[in-house]
Design a protein around this motif. Structure first.
Motif, PDB file in Angstrom:
ATOM      1  N   ILE A   1      10.464  -9.130  -4.305  1.00  0.00           N
ATOM      2  CA  ILE A   1       9.820  -8.160  -5.349  1.00  0.00           C
ATOM      3  C   ILE A   1       9.043  -7.075  -4.590  1.00  0.00           C
ATOM      4  CG2 ILE A   1       7.292  -7.543  -6.525  1.00  0.00           C
ATOM      5  CD1 ILE A   1       7.971  -8.598  -8.309  1.00  0.00           C
ATOM      6  N   ILE A   2       9.354  -6.154  -4.513  1.00  0.00           N
ATOM      7  CA  ILE A   2       8.564  -5.311  -3.796  1.00  0.00           C
ATOM      8  C   ILE A   2       9.545  -3.868  -4.159  1.00  0.00           C
ATOM      9  CG2 ILE A   2       7.820  -6.608  -2.395  1.00  0.00           C
ATOM     10  CD1 ILE A   2       9.118  -5.133  -0.949  1.00  0.00           C
ATOM     11  N   ARG A   3       9.401  -3.395  -3.423  1.00  0.00           N
ATOM     12  CA  ARG A   3      10.224  -1.789  -3.571  1.00  0.00           C
ATOM     13  C   ARG A   3      10.765  -2.211  -2.511  1.00  0.00           C
ATOM     14  NH1 ARG A   3       9.870   4.247  -3.424  1.00  0.00           N
ATOM     15  NH2 ARG A   3      11.192   4.436  -3.201  1.00  0.00           N
ATOM     16  N   PRO A   4      11.714  -2.983  -1.989  1.00  0.00           N
ATOM     17  CA  PRO A   4      11.392  -3.887  -0.412  1.00  0.00           C
ATOM     18  C   PRO A   4      12.417  -2.998   0.471  1.00  0.00           C
ATOM     19  CG  PRO A   4      13.871  -3.783  -2.041  1.00  0.00           C
ATOM     20  CD  PRO A   4      12.415  -2.588  -2.616  1.00  0.00           C
ATOM     21  N   LEU A   5      13.261  -2.066   0.010  1.00  0.00           N
ATOM     22  CA  LEU A   5      14.090  -1.218   1.032  1.00  0.00           C
ATOM     23  C   LEU A   5      13.457   0.180   0.666  1.00  0.00           C
ATOM     24  CD1 LEU A   5      16.672  -3.844   0.511  1.00  0.00           C
ATOM     25  CD2 LEU A   5      14.962  -3.351  -0.936  1.00  0.00           C
TER      26      LEU A   5
ATOM     27  N   ASP B   1      13.929  -3.751   6.651  1.00  0.00           N
ATOM     28  CA  ASP B   1      14.442  -4.725   5.574  1.00  0.00           C
ATOM     29  C   ASP B   1      14.244  -6.579   6.705  1.00  0.00           C
ATOM     30  OD1 ASP B   1      16.285  -5.774   3.546  1.00  0.00           O
ATOM     31  OD2 ASP B   1      16.084  -4.258   2.774  1.00  0.00           O
ATOM     32  N   ALA B   2      13.791  -7.255   5.401  1.00  0.00           N
ATOM     33  CA  ALA B   2      14.016  -8.399   5.498  1.00  0.00           C
ATOM     34  C   ALA B   2      15.056  -8.573   6.892  1.00  0.00           C
ATOM     35  CB  ALA B   2      13.826  -9.069   5.149  1.00  0.00           C
ATOM     36  N   VAL B   3      16.277  -7.765   5.366  1.00  0.00           N
ATOM     37  CA  VAL B   3      17.660  -8.180   6.429  1.00  0.00           C
ATOM     38  C   VAL B   3      18.410  -8.176   7.473  1.00  0.00           C
ATOM     39  CG1 VAL B   3      19.034  -6.423   4.640  1.00  0.00           C
ATOM     40  CG2 VAL B   3      19.893  -9.219   4.179  1.00  0.00           C
ATOM     41  N   TRP B   4      17.246  -6.748   7.561  1.00  0.00           N
ATOM     42  CA  TRP B   4      18.085  -6.533   8.990  1.00  0.00           C
ATOM     43  C   TRP B   4      17.667  -7.534  10.303  1.00  0.00           C
ATOM     44  CZ3 TRP B   4      16.025  -0.898   7.134  1.00  0.00           C
ATOM     45  CH2 TRP B   4      16.553  -0.052   6.019  1.00  0.00           C
ATOM     46  N   THR B   5      16.522  -7.716  10.309  1.00  0.00           N
ATOM     47  CA  THR B   5      15.376  -8.895  11.230  1.00  0.00           C
ATOM     48  C   THR B   5      16.926  -9.109  12.624  1.00  0.00           C
ATOM     49  OG1 THR B   5      13.672  -9.249  10.229  1.00  0.00           O
ATOM     50  CG2 THR B   5      14.225 -10.315  12.004  1.00  0.00           C
TER      51      THR B   5
ATOM     52  N   LEU C   1      10.446 -15.317  16.193  1.00  0.00           N
ATOM     53  CA  LEU C   1       9.503 -14.585  16.008  1.00  0.00           C
ATOM     54  C   LEU C   1      10.055 -12.802  16.375  1.00  0.00           C
ATOM     55  CD1 LEU C   1       8.191 -13.753  12.356  1.00  0.00           C
ATOM     56  CD2 LEU C   1       5.832 -13.914  14.095  1.00  0.00           C
ATOM     57  N   TYR C   2      10.833 -12.194  15.700  1.00  0.00           N
ATOM     58  CA  TYR C   2      11.143 -11.027  15.990  1.00  0.00           C
ATOM     59  C   TYR C   2      10.086 -10.076  14.938  1.00  0.00           C
ATOM     60  CZ  TYR C   2      13.930 -12.081  19.145  1.00  0.00           C
ATOM     61  OH  TYR C   2      14.778 -13.533  20.726  1.00  0.00           O
ATOM     62  N   ALA C   3      10.059 -10.076  13.746  1.00  0.00           N
ATOM     63  CA  ALA C   3       9.116  -8.995  12.800  1.00  0.00           C
ATOM     64  C   ALA C   3       8.459  -9.654  11.841  1.00  0.00           C
ATOM     65  CB  ALA C   3      10.219  -7.992  12.431  1.00  0.00           C
ATOM     66  N   GLU C   4       6.912  -9.080  12.005  1.00  0.00           N
ATOM     67  CA  GLU C   4       5.601 -10.072  11.600  1.00  0.00           C
ATOM     68  C   GLU C   4       5.829  -9.266  10.059  1.00  0.00           C
ATOM     69  OE1 GLU C   4       3.343 -11.458  11.877  1.00  0.00           O
ATOM     70  OE2 GLU C   4       3.327 -11.680  14.244  1.00  0.00           O
ATOM     71  N   PRO C   5       6.048 -10.259   8.847  1.00  0.00           N
ATOM     72  CA  PRO C   5       6.062  -9.632   7.550  1.00  0.00           C
ATOM     73  C   PRO C   5       5.182  -8.885   6.750  1.00  0.00           C
ATOM     74  CG  PRO C   5       5.781 -12.166   7.499  1.00  0.00           C
ATOM     75  CD  PRO C   5       5.661 -12.347   9.184  1.00  0.00           C
ATOM     76  N   TRP C   6       5.590  -8.132   5.972  1.00  0.00           N
ATOM     77  CA  TRP C   6       4.619  -6.990   5.264  1.00  0.00           C
ATOM     78  C   TRP C   6       4.420  -7.429   4.432  1.00  0.00           C
ATOM     79  CZ3 TRP C   6       4.656  -1.747   5.853  1.00  0.00           C
ATOM     80  CH2 TRP C   6       3.419  -0.533   5.310  1.00  0.00           C
ATOM     81  N   LEU C   7       5.592  -7.083   3.329  1.00  0.00           N
ATOM     82  CA  LEU C   7       5.726  -6.444   2.165  1.00  0.00           C
ATOM     83  C   LEU C   7       6.687  -8.251   1.988  1.00  0.00           C
ATOM     84  CD1 LEU C   7       6.417  -3.001   1.964  1.00  0.00           C
ATOM     85  CD2 LEU C   7       4.143  -4.574   1.520  1.00  0.00           C
TER      86      LEU C   7
ATOM     87  N   PRO D   1       3.816  -6.824  -3.554  1.00  0.00           N
ATOM     88  CA  PRO D   1       3.683  -7.495  -2.889  1.00  0.00           C
ATOM     89  C   PRO D   1       3.557  -7.927  -1.218  1.00  0.00           C
ATOM     90  CG  PRO D   1       5.455  -7.580  -3.740  1.00  0.00           C
ATOM     91  CD  PRO D   1       5.276  -6.197  -3.933  1.00  0.00           C
ATOM     92  N   LEU D   2       2.394  -8.834  -0.892  1.00  0.00           N
ATOM     93  CA  LEU D   2       2.194  -8.885   1.078  1.00  0.00           C
ATOM     94  C   LEU D   2       2.549  -9.958   1.378  1.00  0.00           C
ATOM     95  CD1 LEU D   2      -0.754  -6.578   1.014  1.00  0.00           C
ATOM     96  CD2 LEU D   2       1.380  -5.434   1.396  1.00  0.00           C
ATOM     97  N   SER D   3       2.382 -10.105   2.010  1.00  0.00           N
ATOM     98  CA  SER D   3       2.750 -11.509   3.022  1.00  0.00           C
ATOM     99  C   SER D   3       1.665 -12.527   2.825  1.00  0.00           C
ATOM    100  CB  SER D   3       3.992 -11.443   3.943  1.00  0.00           C
ATOM    101  OG  SER D   3       2.861 -10.399   4.397  1.00  0.00           O
ATOM    102  N   LEU D   4       0.612 -12.127   2.760  1.00  0.00           N
ATOM    103  CA  LEU D   4      -0.758 -13.177   2.754  1.00  0.00           C
ATOM    104  C   LEU D   4      -0.408 -14.433   1.811  1.00  0.00           C
ATOM    105  CD1 LEU D   4      -2.671 -13.645   4.642  1.00  0.00           C
ATOM    106  CD2 LEU D   4      -3.990 -11.880   3.265  1.00  0.00           C
TER     107      LEU D   4
END
Length: 429
Positions: free
Chosen positions: A2-6, A103-107, A143-149, A353-356
């Motif tokens: 959910i999030i306005r992800p991208l 965007d998560a899918v670009w990692t 790990l190349y990117a920290e999850p945020w949203l 919604p956040l990653s924590l």
């Protein structure tokens, strides 16, 4: 996304990975400069800050780091345009950006092409993140990117209109959704209100909505072996739902142009009974200024063919540009943004919604955002988009064939067969 992800487009879904082993370690990308410990001012490339909350977090950082101030650079709202701008920047090895919001899918693509750097374990405690979100920042076990949203799509619905129509609870199936709309349409309050809409413009959001329809019919876009499965009976049932809904008016014709914001505005203006979108909509639709549905809506998991549906796992991650001259500052800034105190502050100020992980069980957060338990439930059944270097080509191919089907240019069977062939070619290359 959910999030306005991208950024504004979003956001986001297929199923499992398309074998990365065939892609090579760096996919022939340019060799990145060696990691450095440079310090100084940084620029953070991100999406549009609709709530201005990020600007406040940056101001706090800048106050504590006068010689290492961060500057927000807003990328285009459209996710595809944002990606293109970042790619062009990386291809010329520009140091214009130090921290990039992906965007998560670009990692996988950015990591494989050596455009972003592996992050040290000291950047954040990985044990604090939602497990599924953490995986979106990984490439080949690193790990190349920290999850945020993070998050997944949910169903917004008008509680007042359903009550007037005698509908006791939100729909769990597509049939129940249609039935509820029919009952609402018979009420004075429901006259002229369209039934349902998600995101159907020809962009990443269409890939997400198609994938969710397929998953919600019991199918999958790719199987566990990385093989496309879009011409199975289940997958075709998902596409058929979108086609039929467009044809019979369940989804209004104007929604063929909808991205996240167009749909959000339609729902917020009282023009939709049901709306599929990300969590960011909650705070905006709840605002008393300009929202005609404040206090008149709630959130539920998206419906499916025979029961609750399956959403797409979306999200935005933060990474360090391999071409930044101030990488130490960039790493420290990411540590700051994803830290529990700052995520708590950010989470209380807006509805992304956040990653924590702890935030989803926080009683104060649930009081402020009652949809959190629903979101968590949806995330438990959501499926990720594939971790694949050529994801953009996969998504574009899906958009082409799905658009042809929902606009009536191709029958479902033909669109599904041709999409299967096209995705198989991409998977085998």
């Amino acid at each position: 996304m959910i999030i306005r992800p991208l950024w504004g487009g979003a956001a986001v879904a297929l199923a499992l990975a398309l074998g990365l082993s065939a892609c090579g370690g760096d996919d022939g990308g340019p060799a990145a400069p060696a990691a450095n410990d440079g310090r100084g001012p940084i620029k953070v490339a991100t999406g549009k800050d609709l709530t201005q909350t990020v600007q406040k977090l940056v101001a706090t950082w800048n106050g504590a780091h006068p010689k290492e101030k961060a500057e927000i650079v807003e990328l285009p709202e459209d996710g595809d345009q944002a990606r293109q701008q970042l790619v062009q920047n990386m291809q010329i090895k520009s140091d214009a950006y130090d921290v990039v919001r992906l965007d998560a899918v670009w990692t996988a693509e950015f990591a494989a092409r050596r455009w972003i750097l592996e992050l040290p374990k000291t950047v954040a405690d990985t044990g604090t993140f939602v497990p599924a979100a953490l995986q979106t920042g990984m490439y080949r076990g690193k790990l190349y990117a920290e999850p945020w949203l993070t998050g997944t799509g949910v169903l917004y619905y008008r509680t007042d209109l359903l009550a007037k129509a005698g509908v006791q609870e939100p729909p769990k199936t597509w049939a129940e959704l249609r039935d509820a709309c029919a009952k609402v349409a018979k009420t004075p309050e429901g006259k002229g209100v369209d039934c349902y809409a998600g995101q159907y413009a020809k962009y990443e959001g269409l890939t997400v909505n198609y994938s969710e329809a397929v998953q919600s019919a019991g199918g999958e876009v790719f199987d566990s072996a990385g093989k496309p499965q879009v011409n199975t009976p289940q997958a075709k049932a998902g596409l058929q739902f979108l086609v039929d809904a467009m044809k019979d008016g369940t989804i209004p014709g104007k929604a063929i142009t909808y991205k996240e914001e167009e749909g959000r505005r339609a729902f917020q203006d009282g023009k939709l009974v049901f709306h599929r979108n990300w969590a960011y909509v909650y705070a905006l639709a709840s605002g008393e200024d300009g929202s005609k549905v404040a206090g008149k809506f709630d959130v539920a998991p998206i419906p499916g063919k025979d029961g609750p549906g399956s959403g797409t796992l979306g999200g935005n991650n933060l990474a360090v540009s391999a071409f930044s001259k101030h990488q130490a500052t960039a790493r420290d800034f990411i540590s700051y943004i994803v830290s529990p105190p700052v995520q708590n502050q950010y989470g209380r100020a807006q509805s992304f919604p956040l990653s924590l992980a702890a935030l989803y069980g926080d009683s104060e957060m649930i009081k402020k955002y009652p949809y959190l338990p629903t979101l968590k439930k949806g995330m438990d059944t959501a499926k990720p988009r594939p971790v694949v270097v050529r994801y953009n080509e996969v998504s574009t191919t899906i958009q082409e064939h799905v658009t042809a089907a929902i606009t009536g240019k191709k029958p479902v069977d033909q669109a599904a067969e041709e999409l299967q062939k096209a995705l198989t070619t991409l998977a085998d290359s």
